[in-house]
Design a protein around this motif. Structure first.
Motif, PDB file in Angstrom:
ATOM      1  N   THR A  51      51.170  87.787 -15.743  1.00 23.16           N
ATOM      2  CA  THR A  51      49.985  88.654 -15.763  1.00 23.16           C
ATOM      3  C   THR A  51      48.932  88.044 -14.853  1.00 23.16           C
ATOM      4  O   THR A  51      48.963  86.855 -14.543  1.00 23.16           O
ATOM      5  CB  THR A  51      49.384  88.806 -17.169  1.00 23.16           C
ATOM      6  N   GLY A  52      47.975  88.885 -14.462  1.00 24.20           N
ATOM      7  CA  GLY A  52      46.895  88.416 -13.594  1.00 24.20           C
ATOM      8  C   GLY A  52      45.617  89.150 -13.950  1.00 24.20           C
ATOM      9  O   GLY A  52      45.423  89.543 -15.095  1.00 24.20           O
ATOM     10  N   VAL A  53      44.792  89.392 -12.946  1.00 22.48           N
ATOM     11  CA  VAL A  53      43.520  90.075 -13.170  1.00 22.48           C
ATOM     12  C   VAL A  53      43.739  91.579 -13.174  1.00 22.48           C
ATOM     13  O   VAL A  53      44.268  92.141 -12.221  1.00 22.48           O
ATOM     14  CB  VAL A  53      42.512  89.694 -12.063  1.00 22.48           C
ATOM     15  N   ARG A  54      43.323  92.228 -14.213  1.00 19.58           N
ATOM     16  CA  ARG A  54      43.560  93.652 -14.396  1.00 19.58           C
ATOM     17  C   ARG A  54      42.799  94.472 -13.354  1.00 19.58           C
ATOM     18  O   ARG A  54      41.623  94.267 -13.107  1.00 19.58           O
ATOM     19  CB  ARG A  54      43.109  93.984 -15.790  1.00 19.58           C
ATOM     20  N   MET A  55      43.509  95.410 -12.719  1.00 23.03           N
ATOM     21  CA  MET A  55      42.907  96.279 -11.707  1.00 23.03           C
ATOM     22  C   MET A  55      42.895  97.714 -12.210  1.00 23.03           C
ATOM     23  O   MET A  55      43.584  98.061 -13.168  1.00 23.03           O
ATOM     24  CB  MET A  55      43.731  96.232 -10.412  1.00 23.03           C
ATOM     25  N   GLY A  56      42.168  98.565 -11.494  1.00 21.49           N
ATOM     26  CA  GLY A  56      42.065  99.956 -11.923  1.00 21.49           C
ATOM     27  C   GLY A  56      42.960 100.913 -11.165  1.00 21.49           C
ATOM     28  O   GLY A  56      43.079 102.083 -11.522  1.00 21.49           O
ATOM     29  N   GLU A  57      43.594 100.431 -10.108  1.00 20.78           N
ATOM     30  CA  GLU A  57      44.362 101.344  -9.270  1.00 20.78           C
ATOM     31  C   GLU A  57      45.535 100.602  -8.653  1.00 20.78           C
ATOM     32  O   GLU A  57      45.423  99.415  -8.338  1.00 20.78           O
ATOM     33  CB  GLU A  57      43.461 101.866  -8.158  1.00 20.78           C
ATOM     34  N   GLY A  58      46.643 101.271  -8.487  1.00 21.89           N
ATOM     35  CA  GLY A  58      47.793 100.604  -7.881  1.00 21.89           C
ATOM     36  C   GLY A  58      48.723 101.588  -7.227  1.00 21.89           C
ATOM     37  O   GLY A  58      48.897 102.711  -7.704  1.00 21.89           O
ATOM     38  N   VAL A  59      49.321 101.172  -6.127  1.00 15.68           N
ATOM     39  CA  VAL A  59      50.326 101.979  -5.447  1.00 15.68           C
ATOM     40  C   VAL A  59      51.637 101.222  -5.468  1.00 15.68           C
ATOM     41  O   VAL A  59      51.674 100.029  -5.172  1.00 15.68           O
ATOM     42  CB  VAL A  59      49.936 102.260  -3.981  1.00 15.68           C
TER      43      VAL A  59
END
Lengths: 492, 230, 180
Positions: free
Chosen positions: A376-384
């Motif tokens: 796991t890492g730093v949670r993001m709001g968008e991903g492709v």
């Protein structure tokens, strides 16, 4: 069979068979039997990207794959790649075990899907002939007339499915890939089942048999050059993933597009920015949209994806046997991109060989048996997420809110990118085979389908259809006269 | 007869039960399977789901709340009761939105396991396709109201360290909804989410970000179907 | 395969309505057993062959997928007319499945999210969407159900064996039944 209507005569081919999903073709003829219009309609619409909103993000890989029963792994892995970004683990920083388990799953899928398409769906046209008796021209006919070939095809697909079963948990619609990694290892018993297997079913045999399949095709090619080279052949742009060094990489890489001459349109593109390069057009007579490269505009910017495109964009194949075949393939078209729709079968078999080699290579890797599964890492709001599905480049784009719910989902599936290409293939057959003929026997109609089949379309995938892509809408009247044109950019 | 013990028969088999036990407890102690859903180990029974219905003296009674009595004759595995239980399970399926294919509780779900045991292939009732929003605002817990079967296990069983209830319910009948106090730090803790997911028989209470970590083949009912001898 | 009533082959038709073709792929997962299958089964209308219209009555019809649009309903009714025994295969045909996640969302919203105002595809060649997704048995009478997403190949094999022998699906052992 032709259906007679007042005014223009219309031929309808419905449903298109020996493809996945639902499509139909309409061809309009004037009084002199000249083709005035041909269209490949996608008749389904699901609204998937709307109803996935509100679901928790970890459900996406398990949900989305149910768009398609032949290539669920493509969607499963592509959604997982997008979710990797969301949970803060970009796809090239997964643990070695996770990366390799996923790749093994992917190559297993490539192998089974390509084998299915070539042997079960397309080969009847080649083995019996495109104008042959429709009652025999199917996998059952192949089983009865060519039992040895059929048996090998069945076992090859079985092998690919078993690779998927052991990595994903089920042959179809498994749960192996999760955000940030995978949920299981291979046990050494499972690994041996595939690598060593039985004398009839193991990784080495698969490599040998797919080479036999290639030999079968090349033999057919020699005897039917004009057909394979000329049928539905036309130039286009091409796009696929490639590894940073230009190698064929089906799982991860950068985006590259080339023009009909092989010149690069764009290269080394980080696919997180895909929306800056590709837009989609809507037409009234089909639920599937028409993507194109923004830099070239709608008329010139359409492109093809899939095996043909991938062998046109990549510089080399990083497995030895497939590379040898690739060199022969490239030499045949003198190093230039090949635009022949039927060469797709050739390219597809070379890729299947590559997949078999990669499976064998990976099975020897101890990282499959032990190692960390998830990061796991730093949670993001968008991903492709993006990868090469058997049928072409697949895009999954999600936005997730702080409550962990999906708020936006945009999918561009491979077959959508081939929409224009398939329509042109249909037009080619309509104009070169059907137009002007007074009688249109069933074999001619089958040839329309042969052209479509070469693209190995996955029409279920293509019909989820939602999106916030930049859109251009063309309104035509029934004669194809453009009435209006509207553009919606990504700001709405 | 020993002090504190009760003789009764279940489906013609004579068994010995402790005085004060319910029919379900007596059956379990004697290796007889009676299906339950809202029942949970140490909790006081609630009798909300009625899956454990048996027949005593010609009357249908919930075996989880009915105490044994001397000479009681209980019918359990009859065709009539099997069909009744099947109908109850089917009703639960059609009232909610139970999408097994994409539900992370699949393989660990007691409703699913019961459906399998009762060989359900399709409900006899029409699907209601209810429209209900998920509760997603809690940091560690997802409440999927569409999957809730209103067994009230969470209400009865999930307590804070000082013993106060975490879950409650609002409304009545088939409109019952689980609710909790979002201002209570015990209610929204990760520990509570974990306990809630464990106690919930279906996929209504989901601890966030766990997802499909357990692979197919290693889930509870992959290893052992429902109703197998323990 | 054993227990056949006669040496005549069973005539089998299949279709995928609003399905993903996973059930058909699971059928192909019977692997080498397909070589035995074709000795006792003859395929009529099916996506795996080029027979596009029914020309005769079939003994068994396998339907994957529920009803999402008008064309699905037309095809399903056609199957009911032409198949003596009609079986719903898979979660979508039996419960609506994944496509039924759109039930409860107005159709206009589904379209508006995909296509800009005034550009929703509309042509006589493409079918109309139904108000919601319907499981098959809500549209026609269905004689048997094979759950799963997709139903496991071993279940489909078991079922085909029963059907070829003229037996009822109620005799399924259930050990191969899964709901996911």
């Amino acid at each position: 069979m032709p259906s007679v209507k007042s005014g223009t005569r219309k031929i309808t081919i419905e449903p298109v068979t020996r493809v996945e999903g639902h499509g139909k073709v309409t061809i309009k003829l004037d009084e002199n039997n000249k083709v005035i219009q041909s269209r490949f309609h996608i008749v389904e619409f699901r609204g998937f990207e709307r109803f996935i909103q509100g679901r928790p993000y970890w459900e996406a890989p398990v949900l989305v794959q149910r768009l398609c029963g032949i290539c669920p792994v493509s969607h499963h892995l592509c959604a997982s790649k997008a979710m990797d970004v969301i949970v803060g683990v970009p796809s090239d920083s997964l643990t070695p075990t996770a990366d390799k388990m996923r790749r093994l799953m992917h190559y297993g899928q490539f192998f089974q899907s390509h084998v299915l398409h070539f042997f079960h769906l397309a080969s009847p046209d080649l083995l019996f002939g495109v104008n042959s008796d429709p009652l025999k021209r199917n996998i059952i006919g192949v089983i009865q007339a060519f039992p040895e070939i059929a048996k090998k095809a069945v076992l090859m697909r079985k092998f690919g499915q078993e690779v998927i079963h052991l990595t994903a948990g089920k042959k179809i619609h498994g749960t192996g890939a999760i955000p940030g990694g995978v949920n299981k290892h291979l046990t050494s018993a499972e690994r041996d089942e595939l690598l060593v297997g039985t004398p009839e079913l193991n990784a080495d045999i698969m490599v040998a048999w797919i080479q036999e399949g290639l030999a079968l095709f090349k033999d057919y090619h020699l005897k039917n050059k004009e057909f394979i080279d000329g049928f539905a052949a036309f130039p286009s742009n091409y796009m696929s993933l490639v590894r940073k060094d230009g190698a064929l990489d089906l799982y991860h890489g950068v985006l590259r597009a080339v023009d009909p001459e092989g010149k690069k349109i764009f290269d080394q593109v980080d696919y997180q920015n895909y929306a800056d390069y590709i837009s989609e057009e809507v037409r009234s007579w089909t639920y599937m949209k028409f993507p194109y490269f923004q830099s070239l505009g709608m008329e010139k910017g359409w492109y093809r994806v899939g095996p043909l495109a991938r062998l046109n964009t990549c510089d080399f194949i990083p497995t030895p046997l497939a590379q040898k075949e690739f060199e022969q393939y490239k030499a045949y078209s003198k190093g230039k991109p090949s635009g022949s729709s039927m060469h797709m079968h050739w390219a597809r078999l070379i890729e299947a060989l590559h997949a078999a080699e990669k499976i064998r290579e990976l099975l020897n890797d101890p990282d499959l048996i032990s190692g960390e599964l998830v990061k796991t890492g730093v949670r993001m709001g968008e991903g492709v997420g993006l990868l090469e599905a058997p049928r072409g480049t697949l895009f999954h784009h999600y936005r997730v809110d702080p409550n962990d719910q999906i708020t936006m989902c945009n999918l561009i599936v491979s077959t959508t990118s081939n929409n224009e290409g398939m329509n042109r293939a249909v037009s080619w057959v309509a104009e070169n085979v059907i137009s002007g003929q007074r009688e249109i026997p069933e074999g001619m109609l089958n040839q329309v389908e042969v052209a479509i089949r070469a693209y190995d379309p996955c029409l279920s995938c293509a019909t989820h259809a939602v999106g916030q892509m930049p859109l251009e809408v063309v309104l035509e009247d029934r004669d194809g006269m453009v009435l209006d044109r509207k553009v919606k950019n990504s700001n709405g | 007869m020993e002090q504190g013990h009760v003789n009764l028969t279940i489906d013609g088999k004579e068994i010995l039960a402790k005085d004060g036990q319910t029919i379900v407890q007596a059956a379990r102690d004697n290796g007889i399977f009676v299906p339950t859903l809202c029942d949970f180990r140490s909790l006081n029974p609630a009798g909300t789901c009625r899956i454990c219905t048996v027949k005593v003296a010609g009357r249908f009674v919930p075996s989880c709340t009915t105490p044994v009595s001397y000479g009681m004759v209980v019918e359990n595995e009859t065709a009539e009761l099997t069909d009744l239980r099947r109908a109850l399970i089917e009703m639960l399926f059609v009232e909610g939105n139970h999408m097994c294919p994409s539900c992370e509780k699949s393989g660990n779900c007691e409703l699913q396991a019961l459906a399998h045991r009762y060989r359900i292939v399709v409900p006899r009732f029409p699907f209601l396709f209810p429209v209900q929003k998920v509760e997603a605002r809690l940091q560690h817990l997802f409440i999927e109201h569409k999957r809730c079967i209103q067994c009230l296990r969470c209400v009865r069983g999930v307590k804070a360290k000082d013993g106060h209830d975490i879950f409650g319910f609002i409304r009545r009948g088939s409109d019952v909804r689980i609710a909790l106090d979002v201002n209570d730090p015990d209610a929204v803790s990760e520990e509570t989410a974990k306990k809630a997911m464990e106690i919930c028989p279906v996929g209504a209470l989901i601890q966030k970000r766990v997802g499909f970590k357990v692979p197919i083949g290693q889930r509870k009912f992959d290893r052992k179907p429902e109703g197998s001898p323990s | 395969m054993s227990g056949q009533r006669s040496n005549k082959k069973i005539i089998l038709a299949t279709t995928s309505l609003a399905g993903c073709f996973g059930c058909h792929m699971s059928l192909l997962d019977i692997d080498e057993r397909i070589l035995k299958l074709v000795e006792v089964v003859e395929f009529d209308k099916s996506p795996i062959d080029d027979i596009k219209e029914f020309s005769r009555m079939c003994d068994v019809g396998l339907v994957e997928g529920g009803c999402c649009n008008s064309e699905n309903v037309r095809v399903l009714r056609d199957f009911r007319r032409h198949c003596k025994i009609l079986i719903s295969v898979g979660a979508c045909a039996i419960t609506g499945g994944l496509p039924a996640m759109r039930n409860g969302i107005p159709v206009s919203e589904l379209f508006e999210a995909a296509f800009p105002a005034g550009s929703i595809p509309n042509d006589e060649e493409i079918p109309m969407l139904l108000d919601r997704v319907y499981p098959c048995h809500e549209i026609v009478k269905i004689d048997g159900f094979l759950p799963g997403c997709p139903p496991r190949a071993d279940l489909l094999w078991e079922a085909l064996n029963l059907l070829v022998a003229g037996k009822s699906l109620s005799e399924l052992s259930f050990e191969n039944v899964r709901y996911d």
